[in-house]
Motif scaffolding. Sequence first.
Motif, PDB file in Angstrom:
ATOM      1  N   ASN A   9       0.837  -1.206   0.000  1.00 52.04           N
ATOM      2  CA  ASN A   9       0.000   0.000   0.000  1.00 52.04           C
ATOM      3  C   ASN A   9       0.869   1.251   0.000  1.00 52.04           C
ATOM      4  O   ASN A   9       0.577   2.224  -0.708  1.00 52.04           O
ATOM      5  N   TYR A  10       1.930   1.235   0.773  1.00 54.68           N
ATOM      6  CA  TYR A  10       2.855   2.366   0.817  1.00 54.68           C
ATOM      7  C   TYR A  10       3.469   2.601  -0.568  1.00 54.68           C
ATOM      8  O   TYR A  10       3.553   3.732  -1.039  1.00 54.68           O
ATOM      9  N   ILE A  11       3.884   1.515  -1.214  1.00 50.94           N
ATOM     10  CA  ILE A  11       4.464   1.626  -2.553  1.00 50.94           C
ATOM     11  C   ILE A  11       3.440   2.209  -3.525  1.00 50.94           C
ATOM     12  O   ILE A  11       3.769   3.082  -4.333  1.00 50.94           O
ATOM     13  N   LEU A  21      14.640  -1.201  -1.569  1.00 48.47           N
ATOM     14  CA  LEU A  21      14.489  -2.242  -0.558  1.00 48.47           C
ATOM     15  C   LEU A  21      15.009  -1.757   0.794  1.00 48.47           C
ATOM     16  O   LEU A  21      14.331  -1.891   1.817  1.00 48.47           O
ATOM     17  N   ALA A  22      16.193  -1.161   0.789  1.00 50.03           N
ATOM     18  CA  ALA A  22      16.790  -0.673   2.034  1.00 50.03           C
ATOM     19  C   ALA A  22      15.926   0.403   2.688  1.00 50.03           C
ATOM     20  O   ALA A  22      15.717   0.396   3.908  1.00 50.03           O
ATOM     21  N   TYR A  23      15.422   1.326   1.883  1.00 53.45           N
ATOM     22  CA  TYR A  23      14.572   2.394   2.415  1.00 53.45           C
ATOM     23  C   TYR A  23      13.320   1.820   3.059  1.00 53.45           C
ATOM     24  O   TYR A  23      12.944   2.211   4.171  1.00 53.45           O
ATOM     25  N   TYR A  50       8.056  -5.062  -8.060  1.00 53.63           N
ATOM     26  CA  TYR A  50       6.761  -4.503  -7.659  1.00 53.63           C
ATOM     27  C   TYR A  50       6.754  -2.981  -7.804  1.00 53.63           C
ATOM     28  O   TYR A  50       5.786  -2.402  -8.296  1.00 53.63           O
ATOM     29  N   ILE A  51       7.827  -2.344  -7.390  1.00 55.07           N
ATOM     30  CA  ILE A  51       7.927  -0.887  -7.524  1.00 55.07           C
ATOM     31  C   ILE A  51       7.874  -0.505  -8.997  1.00 55.07           C
ATOM     32  O   ILE A  51       7.116   0.389  -9.392  1.00 55.07           O
ATOM     33  N   GLN A  52       8.658  -1.191  -9.820  1.00 58.13           N
ATOM     34  CA  GLN A  52       8.688  -0.878 -11.248  1.00 58.13           C
ATOM     35  C   GLN A  52       7.330  -1.136 -11.894  1.00 58.13           C
ATOM     36  O   GLN A  52       6.845  -0.322 -12.688  1.00 58.13           O
ATOM     37  N   GLN A  53       6.695  -2.237 -11.552  1.00 56.01           N
ATOM     38  CA  GLN A  53       5.381  -2.563 -12.104  1.00 56.01           C
ATOM     39  C   GLN A  53       4.351  -1.486 -11.716  1.00 56.01           C
ATOM     40  O   GLN A  53       3.535  -1.070 -12.532  1.00 56.01           O
TER      41      GLN A  53
END
Length: 105
Positions: A9-11, A21-23, A50-53
């Motif tokens: 949800n945050y993403i 990932l580290a963040y 997931y971020i890129q998608q």
Amino acid sequence: KEKIYTITNYIQTHYNEDLSLAYLADKFFISSFYLSHQFKLVTGFTVVQYIQQTRVKNAQYLLLNTSLKITDISPAFPSSTASSTASAACRRPIIRPFIMRMRCG
């Protein structure tokens, strides 16, 4: 599982920020290794995938539902992925390809 859903949800709501990932591990007080493993287990994607998608889907949405062009959309994404995200949005199959051709070149 709930923490992973919270992170997805945050993403979804912060996709236009510089995420890693580290963040995310630091933000949600878990180890990078644990986040990476659990995220893949729950979602079927790595965090980076997931971020890129998410970015590509949002770029596609903007291309389809606004009069914005790629050059207008790219600044909305972090500088390291802006052009690749916008270009990926043009390469993905969509429902109305003629609109993408008009805006993607």
